[in-house]
Design a protein around this motif. Structure first.
Motif, PDB file in Angstrom:
ATOM      1  N   GLY A  86       0.793  -1.231   0.000  1.00 41.74           N
ATOM      2  CA  GLY A  86       0.000   0.000   0.000  1.00 41.74           C
ATOM      3  C   GLY A  86       0.822   1.277   0.000  1.00 41.74           C
ATOM      4  N   LYS A  87       0.095   2.374  -0.002  1.00 42.54           N
ATOM      5  CA  LYS A  87       0.707   3.696  -0.050  1.00 42.54           C
ATOM      6  C   LYS A  87       1.201   4.073   1.345  1.00 42.54           C
ATOM      7  CE  LYS A  87      -0.370   8.094  -2.206  1.00 42.54           C
ATOM      8  NZ  LYS A  87      -1.332   8.876  -2.930  1.00 42.54           N
ATOM      9  N   GLY A  88       2.260   4.868   1.401  1.00 39.51           N
ATOM     10  CA  GLY A  88       2.829   5.277   2.673  1.00 39.51           C
ATOM     11  C   GLY A  88       1.953   6.280   3.407  1.00 39.51           C
ATOM     12  N   SER A  89       2.351   6.622   4.614  1.00 36.40           N
ATOM     13  CA  SER A  89       1.580   7.580   5.406  1.00 36.40           C
ATOM     14  C   SER A  89       1.950   9.012   5.003  1.00 36.40           C
ATOM     15  CB  SER A  89       1.844   7.365   6.890  1.00 36.40           C
ATOM     16  OG  SER A  89       3.217   7.476   7.153  1.00 36.40           O
ATOM     17  N   VAL A  90       1.099   9.963   5.380  1.00 38.22           N
ATOM     18  CA  VAL A  90       1.308  11.365   5.016  1.00 38.22           C
ATOM     19  C   VAL A  90       2.546  11.891   5.739  1.00 38.22           C
ATOM     20  CG1 VAL A  90       0.338  13.679   5.157  1.00 38.22           C
ATOM     21  CG2 VAL A  90      -1.122  11.758   4.549  1.00 38.22           C
ATOM     22  N   ASP A  91       3.461  12.479   4.961  1.00 39.17           N
ATOM     23  CA  ASP A  91       4.729  12.961   5.503  1.00 39.17           C
ATOM     24  C   ASP A  91       4.732  14.484   5.646  1.00 39.17           C
ATOM     25  OD1 ASP A  91       7.485  12.569   6.290  1.00 39.17           O
ATOM     26  OD2 ASP A  91       8.011  13.499   4.380  1.00 39.17           O
ATOM     27  N   HIS A  92       4.293  15.192   4.613  1.00 39.85           N
ATOM     28  CA  HIS A  92       4.271  16.653   4.647  1.00 39.85           C
ATOM     29  C   HIS A  92       3.222  17.159   3.662  1.00 39.85           C
ATOM     30  CE1 HIS A  92       7.096  15.581   1.423  1.00 39.85           C
ATOM     31  NE2 HIS A  92       6.730  16.707   0.845  1.00 39.85           N
ATOM     32  N   TYR A  93       3.006  18.470   3.653  1.00 40.16           N
ATOM     33  CA  TYR A  93       2.026  19.094   2.772  1.00 40.16           C
ATOM     34  C   TYR A  93       2.731  20.057   1.826  1.00 40.16           C
ATOM     35  CZ  TYR A  93      -1.600  17.235   5.788  1.00 40.16           C
ATOM     36  OH  TYR A  93      -2.416  16.391   6.480  1.00 40.16           O
ATOM     37  N   VAL A  94       2.222  20.129   0.596  1.00 47.31           N
ATOM     38  CA  VAL A  94       2.820  21.008  -0.406  1.00 47.31           C
ATOM     39  C   VAL A  94       1.751  21.903  -1.024  1.00 47.31           C
ATOM     40  CG1 VAL A  94       4.654  19.387  -0.981  1.00 47.31           C
ATOM     41  CG2 VAL A  94       2.554  19.357  -2.297  1.00 47.31           C
ATOM     42  N   ALA A  95       2.222  23.039  -1.539  1.00 47.67           N
ATOM     43  CA  ALA A  95       1.385  23.929  -2.333  1.00 47.67           C
ATOM     44  C   ALA A  95       1.737  23.691  -3.788  1.00 47.67           C
ATOM     45  CB  ALA A  95       1.632  25.384  -1.956  1.00 47.67           C
ATOM     46  N   ASN A  96       0.728  23.527  -4.621  1.00 53.47           N
ATOM     47  CA  ASN A  96       0.938  23.301  -6.045  1.00 53.47           C
ATOM     48  C   ASN A  96       1.058  24.657  -6.726  1.00 53.47           C
ATOM     49  OD1 ASN A  96       1.131  21.955  -8.456  1.00 53.47           O
ATOM     50  ND2 ASN A  96      -1.067  21.907  -8.772  1.00 53.47           N
ATOM     51  N   VAL A  97       2.257  24.990  -7.216  1.00 49.68           N
ATOM     52  CA  VAL A  97       2.519  26.297  -7.828  1.00 49.68           C
ATOM     53  C   VAL A  97       2.756  26.104  -9.305  1.00 49.68           C
ATOM     54  CG1 VAL A  97       4.163  28.198  -7.899  1.00 49.68           C
ATOM     55  CG2 VAL A  97       3.438  27.271  -5.723  1.00 49.68           C
ATOM     56  N   LYS A  98       2.058  26.908 -10.112  1.00 48.05           N
ATOM     57  CA  LYS A  98       2.269  26.884 -11.556  1.00 48.05           C
ATOM     58  C   LYS A  98       2.980  28.155 -11.998  1.00 48.05           C
ATOM     59  CE  LYS A  98      -1.393  23.758 -12.773  1.00 48.05           C
ATOM     60  NZ  LYS A  98      -2.149  23.292 -13.898  1.00 48.05           N
ATOM     61  N   GLU A  99       3.485  28.129 -13.216  1.00 41.20           N
ATOM     62  CA  GLU A  99       4.226  29.274 -13.743  1.00 41.20           C
ATOM     63  C   GLU A  99       3.327  30.511 -13.807  1.00 41.20           C
ATOM     64  OE1 GLU A  99       6.216  30.667 -17.958  1.00 41.20           O
ATOM     65  OE2 GLU A  99       5.815  28.552 -17.609  1.00 41.20           O
ATOM     66  N   GLY A 100       3.815  31.616 -13.257  1.00 41.27           N
ATOM     67  CA  GLY A 100       3.088  32.881 -13.303  1.00 41.27           C
ATOM     68  C   GLY A 100       2.306  33.212 -12.047  1.00 41.27           C
ATOM     69  N   MET A 101       2.255  32.288 -11.077  1.00 37.46           N
ATOM     70  CA  MET A 101       1.503  32.558  -9.855  1.00 37.46           C
ATOM     71  C   MET A 101       2.248  33.538  -8.960  1.00 37.46           C
ATOM     72  SD  MET A 101      -0.120  28.941  -8.627  1.00 37.46           S
ATOM     73  CE  MET A 101      -0.997  29.631  -7.253  1.00 37.46           C
TER      74      MET A 101
END
Length: 139
Positions: A86-101
């Motif tokens: 299975g998938k691992g446990s939650v390690d950290h949180y990220v912000a999804n940034v796109k070009e121009g933000m």
């Protein structure tokens, strides 16, 4: 550090950060901003380090607006664990940034030279190339 209070799904798929941003590309709250030149995942620790660098240089003058929020959980399996199970446990949180933000904004009663230097110092804490923009000059 920043993280969401609750999630609809605990372990979603990884977010896509390719392409240009459709929203969040204009300066709304301040006069100066930090704009991303590429897409990336920015962690909550990197956002906090940038915030601390900017506020320390400005000595808490003016207003700092954080325009991104780390809402996507990233999972990680422990070291020396075999494949599968299975998938691992939650390690950290990220912000999804796109070009121009716009990532950060500075406003209030602050000199232009101080604002540009503070944003330059904050830029070094981020894993992507950024540029400093003024209100009305974002493109």
């Amino acid at each position: 550090m920043l993280q969401p209070k609750q999630m609809k799904y605990r372990k979603p798929f990884k977010p896509n950060n390719q392409g240009k941003a459709k929203r969040g590309t204009k300066i709304n709250f301040g006069e100066y901003g930090l704009q991303a030149k590429a897409g990336a995942w920015i962690t909550a620790r990197q956002i906090e380090a940038t915030r601390i660098a900017i506020t320390r240089y400005l000595k808490r003058q003016g207003e700092l607006y954080i325009r991104i929020f780390p809402q996507h959980p990233m999972t990680k399996k422990p070291l020396e664990v075999r494949m599968g199970k299975g998938k691992g446990s939650v390690d950290h949180y990220v912000a999804n940034v796109k070009e121009g933000m716009i990532l950060f904004e500075l406003g209030g009663d602050i000199l232009e030279a101080d604002a540009l230097e503070a944003l330059r110092l904050g830029m070094h804490k981020l894993p992507i190339q950024c540029k400093i923009v003024k209100k009305g000059e974002e493109a």
